[in-house]
Design a protein around this motif. Structure first.
Motif, PDB file in Angstrom:
ATOM      1  N   LEU A  90      36.776  48.336  37.787  1.00 22.85           N
ATOM      2  CA  LEU A  90      37.022  47.980  39.182  1.00 22.85           C
ATOM      3  C   LEU A  90      38.458  47.498  39.358  1.00 22.85           C
ATOM      4  CD1 LEU A  90      34.625  46.024  41.524  1.00 22.85           C
ATOM      5  CD2 LEU A  90      37.060  45.515  41.488  1.00 22.85           C
ATOM      6  N   VAL A  91      38.941  46.689  38.422  1.00 24.01           N
ATOM      7  CA  VAL A  91      40.325  46.212  38.477  1.00 24.01           C
ATOM      8  C   VAL A  91      41.288  47.398  38.418  1.00 24.01           C
ATOM      9  CG1 VAL A  91      42.084  44.853  37.271  1.00 24.01           C
ATOM     10  CG2 VAL A  91      39.750  43.980  37.463  1.00 24.01           C
ATOM     11  N   GLU A  92      41.023  48.329  37.516  1.00 20.25           N
ATOM     12  CA  GLU A  92      41.890  49.500  37.368  1.00 20.25           C
ATOM     13  C   GLU A  92      41.924  50.336  38.644  1.00 20.25           C
ATOM     14  OE1 GLU A  92      40.170  51.383  33.995  1.00 20.25           O
ATOM     15  OE2 GLU A  92      40.673  49.730  32.643  1.00 20.25           O
ATOM     16  N   GLN A  93      40.771  50.502  39.272  1.00 24.95           N
ATOM     17  CA  GLN A  93      40.714  51.263  40.517  1.00 24.95           C
ATOM     18  C   GLN A  93      41.480  50.557  41.642  1.00 24.95           C
ATOM     19  OE1 GLN A  93      39.158  54.433  41.142  1.00 24.95           O
ATOM     20  NE2 GLN A  93      39.420  54.351  38.923  1.00 24.95           N
ATOM     21  N   ALA A  98      46.148  50.275  45.269  1.00 24.69           N
ATOM     22  CA  ALA A  98      47.068  49.373  45.970  1.00 24.69           C
ATOM     23  C   ALA A  98      47.993  48.670  44.982  1.00 24.69           C
ATOM     24  CB  ALA A  98      46.271  48.355  46.789  1.00 24.69           C
ATOM     25  N   PRO A  99      48.888  49.425  44.327  1.00 24.95           N
ATOM     26  CA  PRO A  99      49.771  48.820  43.316  1.00 24.95           C
ATOM     27  C   PRO A  99      50.764  47.820  43.882  1.00 24.95           C
ATOM     28  CG  PRO A  99      50.438  51.075  43.793  1.00 24.95           C
ATOM     29  CD  PRO A  99      49.128  50.871  44.478  1.00 24.95           C
ATOM     30  N   GLY A 100      50.961  47.863  45.201  1.00 27.24           N
ATOM     31  CA  GLY A 100      51.893  46.923  45.815  1.00 27.24           C
ATOM     32  C   GLY A 100      51.212  45.852  46.639  1.00 27.24           C
ATOM     33  N   ALA A 101      49.933  45.602  46.369  1.00 26.07           N
ATOM     34  CA  ALA A 101      49.170  44.628  47.156  1.00 26.07           C
ATOM     35  C   ALA A 101      49.823  43.257  47.125  1.00 26.07           C
ATOM     36  CB  ALA A 101      47.744  44.528  46.617  1.00 26.07           C
ATOM     37  N   SER A 102      49.807  42.590  48.271  1.00 31.30           N
ATOM     38  CA  SER A 102      50.387  41.242  48.346  1.00 31.30           C
ATOM     39  C   SER A 102      49.347  40.175  48.671  1.00 31.30           C
ATOM     40  CB  SER A 102      51.503  41.204  49.396  1.00 31.30           C
ATOM     41  OG  SER A 102      51.014  41.589  50.669  1.00 31.30           O
ATOM     42  N   VAL A 103      48.196  40.585  49.239  1.00 31.46           N
ATOM     43  CA  VAL A 103      47.113  39.640  49.531  1.00 31.46           C
ATOM     44  C   VAL A 103      45.839  40.175  48.878  1.00 31.46           C
ATOM     45  CG1 VAL A 103      45.759  38.445  51.283  1.00 31.46           C
ATOM     46  CG2 VAL A 103      48.172  38.978  51.717  1.00 31.46           C
ATOM     47  N   VAL A 104      45.237  39.370  48.019  1.00 32.87           N
ATOM     48  CA  VAL A 104      44.059  39.773  47.248  1.00 32.87           C
ATOM     49  C   VAL A 104      42.947  38.752  47.443  1.00 32.87           C
ATOM     50  CG1 VAL A 104      43.138  40.138  44.913  1.00 32.87           C
ATOM     51  CG2 VAL A 104      45.432  40.973  45.504  1.00 32.87           C
ATOM     52  N   VAL A 105      41.737  39.248  47.630  1.00 31.71           N
ATOM     53  CA  VAL A 105      40.565  38.373  47.731  1.00 31.71           C
ATOM     54  C   VAL A 105      39.554  38.778  46.666  1.00 31.71           C
ATOM     55  CG1 VAL A 105      38.533  37.767  49.116  1.00 31.71           C
ATOM     56  CG2 VAL A 105      40.809  37.792  50.164  1.00 31.71           C
ATOM     57  N   ASP A 106      39.060  37.801  45.931  1.00 32.99           N
ATOM     58  CA  ASP A 106      38.002  37.977  44.935  1.00 32.99           C
ATOM     59  C   ASP A 106      36.769  37.285  45.492  1.00 32.99           C
ATOM     60  OD1 ASP A 106      36.335  38.063  42.748  1.00 32.99           O
ATOM     61  OD2 ASP A 106      37.669  36.964  41.392  1.00 32.99           O
ATOM     62  N   LEU A 107      35.852  38.088  46.066  1.00 34.20           N
ATOM     63  CA  LEU A 107      34.662  37.550  46.719  1.00 34.20           C
ATOM     64  C   LEU A 107      33.496  37.576  45.735  1.00 34.20           C
ATOM     65  CD1 LEU A 107      34.503  36.554  49.667  1.00 34.20           C
ATOM     66  CD2 LEU A 107      33.460  38.746  50.267  1.00 34.20           C
ATOM     67  N   CYS A 108      32.592  36.603  45.848  1.00 26.62           N
ATOM     68  CA  CYS A 108      31.544  36.428  44.818  1.00 26.62           C
ATOM     69  C   CYS A 108      32.238  36.304  43.471  1.00 26.62           C
ATOM     70  CB  CYS A 108      30.565  37.591  44.806  1.00 26.62           C
ATOM     71  SG  CYS A 108      29.719  37.897  46.357  1.00 26.62           S
ATOM     72  N   CYS A 109      33.211  35.413  43.389  1.00 28.78           N
ATOM     73  CA  CYS A 109      34.184  35.431  42.294  1.00 28.78           C
ATOM     74  C   CYS A 109      33.632  35.002  40.945  1.00 28.78           C
ATOM     75  CB  CYS A 109      35.394  34.573  42.647  1.00 28.78           C
ATOM     76  SG  CYS A 109      35.084  32.787  42.702  1.00 28.78           S
ATOM     77  N   GLY A 110      32.524  34.241  40.917  1.00 27.67           N
ATOM     78  CA  GLY A 110      32.041  33.774  39.620  1.00 27.67           C
ATOM     79  C   GLY A 110      33.121  33.004  38.897  1.00 27.67           C
ATOM     80  N   SER A 111      33.466  33.452  37.704  1.00 26.59           N
ATOM     81  CA  SER A 111      34.495  32.779  36.904  1.00 26.59           C
ATOM     82  C   SER A 111      35.907  33.011  37.419  1.00 26.59           C
ATOM     83  CB  SER A 111      34.416  33.270  35.452  1.00 26.59           C
ATOM     84  OG  SER A 111      34.733  34.654  35.387  1.00 26.59           O
ATOM     85  N   GLY A 112      36.056  33.911  38.400  1.00 27.77           N
ATOM     86  CA  GLY A 112      37.392  34.234  38.907  1.00 27.77           C
ATOM     87  C   GLY A 112      38.095  35.303  38.090  1.00 27.77           C
ATOM     88  N   ALA A 113      37.342  36.025  37.268  1.00 26.81           N
ATOM     89  CA  ALA A 113      37.947  37.007  36.362  1.00 26.81           C
ATOM     90  C   ALA A 113      38.673  38.119  37.110  1.00 26.81           C
ATOM     91  CB  ALA A 113      36.877  37.599  35.448  1.00 26.81           C
ATOM     92  N   LEU A 114      38.062  38.647  38.166  1.00 26.06           N
ATOM     93  CA  LEU A 114      38.702  39.731  38.905  1.00 26.06           C
ATOM     94  C   LEU A 114      40.011  39.276  39.520  1.00 26.06           C
ATOM     95  CD1 LEU A 114      35.713  41.420  40.784  1.00 26.06           C
ATOM     96  CD2 LEU A 114      37.038  42.364  38.912  1.00 26.06           C
ATOM     97  N   GLY A 115      39.992  38.144  40.190  1.00 23.51           N
ATOM     98  CA  GLY A 115      41.207  37.633  40.810  1.00 23.51           C
ATOM     99  C   GLY A 115      42.288  37.342  39.796  1.00 23.51           C
ATOM    100  N   VAL A 167      44.222  41.428  54.216  1.00 25.45           N
ATOM    101  CA  VAL A 167      43.829  41.617  52.817  1.00 25.45           C
ATOM    102  C   VAL A 167      44.085  43.063  52.374  1.00 25.45           C
ATOM    103  CG1 VAL A 167      41.950  41.454  51.156  1.00 25.45           C
ATOM    104  CG2 VAL A 167      42.078  39.823  53.063  1.00 25.45           C
ATOM    105  N   ASP A 168      44.863  43.215  51.310  1.00 23.60           N
ATOM    106  CA  ASP A 168      45.155  44.540  50.765  1.00 23.60           C
ATOM    107  C   ASP A 168      44.093  44.983  49.762  1.00 23.60           C
ATOM    108  OD1 ASP A 168      47.781  44.815  52.057  1.00 23.60           O
ATOM    109  OD2 ASP A 168      48.385  43.187  50.713  1.00 23.60           O
ATOM    110  N   ILE A 169      43.624  44.054  48.945  1.00 21.98           N
ATOM    111  CA  ILE A 169      42.557  44.334  47.985  1.00 21.98           C
ATOM    112  C   ILE A 169      41.459  43.302  48.164  1.00 21.98           C
ATOM    113  CG2 ILE A 169      41.873  44.379  45.553  1.00 21.98           C
ATOM    114  CD1 ILE A 169      44.650  45.342  44.839  1.00 21.98           C
ATOM    115  N   LEU A 170      40.270  43.780  48.487  1.00 24.91           N
ATOM    116  CA  LEU A 170      39.094  42.914  48.573  1.00 24.91           C
ATOM    117  C   LEU A 170      38.132  43.360  47.479  1.00 24.91           C
ATOM    118  CD1 LEU A 170      37.195  40.852  49.797  1.00 24.91           C
ATOM    119  CD2 LEU A 170      36.672  42.466  51.621  1.00 24.91           C
ATOM    120  N   ALA A 171      38.097  42.619  46.386  1.00 29.45           N
ATOM    121  CA  ALA A 171      37.223  42.931  45.254  1.00 29.45           C
ATOM    122  C   ALA A 171      35.997  42.038  45.329  1.00 29.45           C
ATOM    123  CB  ALA A 171      37.966  42.702  43.935  1.00 29.45           C
ATOM    124  N   ALA A 172      34.824  42.644  45.325  1.00 24.67           N
ATOM    125  CA  ALA A 172      33.593  41.863  45.465  1.00 24.67           C
ATOM    126  C   ALA A 172      32.598  42.298  44.398  1.00 24.67           C
ATOM    127  CB  ALA A 172      32.995  42.044  46.857  1.00 24.67           C
TER     128      ALA A 172
END
Length: 272
Positions: A90-93, A98-115, A167-172
């Motif tokens: 998911l991180v790779e995708q 969005a290789p130039g993302a400036s605002v990122v949200v890690d939703l349902c973050c758990g340990s915060g690993a994705l963020g 938000v440029d990347i919303l990872a959930a």
């Protein structure tokens, strides 16, 4: 796993005895696990405790206090979902889209690993991580960069209003196990990870649908939502993204058994 024989704790544990205890408990990679446990134990008593916990079936990551994820050492603790290596896909995708993302949200973050992984790859980004579970929030604050923000609350309700539409990347990494199948999970997950991080409702997609429905209000033009799901849920997940107005497609990695749904908002018109 069977309980540790009390006689094993009566004398100091050598590396060989740790390996033997782990192997007897059914640990397939006993030698590798023993190295990690020995490195995490600072005293003989601590070593005996860690070995006993692992033999009793506690996840290795929770025993040693960290999990490897996207090249990072992510702190984890009891009661917090352990990040899976397949979720690195998911991180790779996200980075590919969005290789130039400036605002990122890690939703349902758990340990915060994705963020943490996205921030490490992107550099100076505005990072927001959120979870409904206070234990997860506490753990995420150990892992996200000092410049990041970790919030407590139910999905988007946890985020500050000024993030809306930017938000440029919303990872959930939402829970997606159907309620009736939670009991079929491996004991390491079923007995040691929070139900809120596993149970996705009747068909496993309750939280995914909520995230997809509200995501367009938070995404920037051309921003993307990425959610992990299972292969058999992929059609229904794609439908939820499409119904929310996102242009959606599926990405899979057979080697890691990973399935990710990616949805994109319309880009801003030229000159705007």
């Amino acid at each position: 796993m069977p309980p540790l024989d009390p006689a094993t704790l009566a004398t100091p544990l050598t590396a060989d005895r740790v390996v033997a205890a782990l192997r007897a408990a059914g640990c397939v990679f006993a030698e590798d696990e023993a190295r990690l446990i020995l490195a995490a134990a600072r005293t003989p008593d601590r070593l005996a405790d860690l070995v006993a916990r692992r033999v009793a079936g506690h996840p290795l990551e929770l025993v040693v206090g960290w999990a490897e994820f996207a090249g990072l050492r992510i702190a984890v603790e009891p009661g917090v979902f352990v990040p899976r290596r397949r979720t690195e896909f998911l991180v790779e995708q996200a980075l590919a889209h969005a290789p130039g993302a400036s605002v990122v949200v890690d939703l349902c973050c758990g340990s915060g690993a994705l963020g943490a992984a996205l921030a490490a790859a992107l550099g100076a980004v505005e990072l927001h991580a959120a979870d409904i579970d206070p234990a997860a929030v506490r753990c995420a604050r150990r892992n996200v960069p000092a410049t990041g923000h970790v919030h407590t609350g139910d999905l988007f309700e946890a985020l500050p209003a000024q993030v809306r539409g930017r938000v440029d990347i919303l990872a959930a990494n939402v829970p997606y196990v159907p309620t009736g199948e939670v009991g079929l999970l491996p004991a390491e997950a079923r007995d040691h990870e929070p139900l809120v991080a596993l149970d996705g409702g009747t068909d496993g997609l309750d939280v995914l649908r909520r995230v997809a429905a509200e995501a367009p209000r938070w995404l920037a033009p051309g921003g993307c939502l990425l959610v992990e799901t299972s292969e058999r849920q992929s059609d229904a997940a794609l439908d939820a993204f499409t119904r929310a107005g996102l242009t959606a497609h599926l990405a899979t990695d057979d080697a890691r058994g990973a399935t990710v749904v990616l949805g994109v908002t319309a880009a801003a018109a030229p000159g705007r």
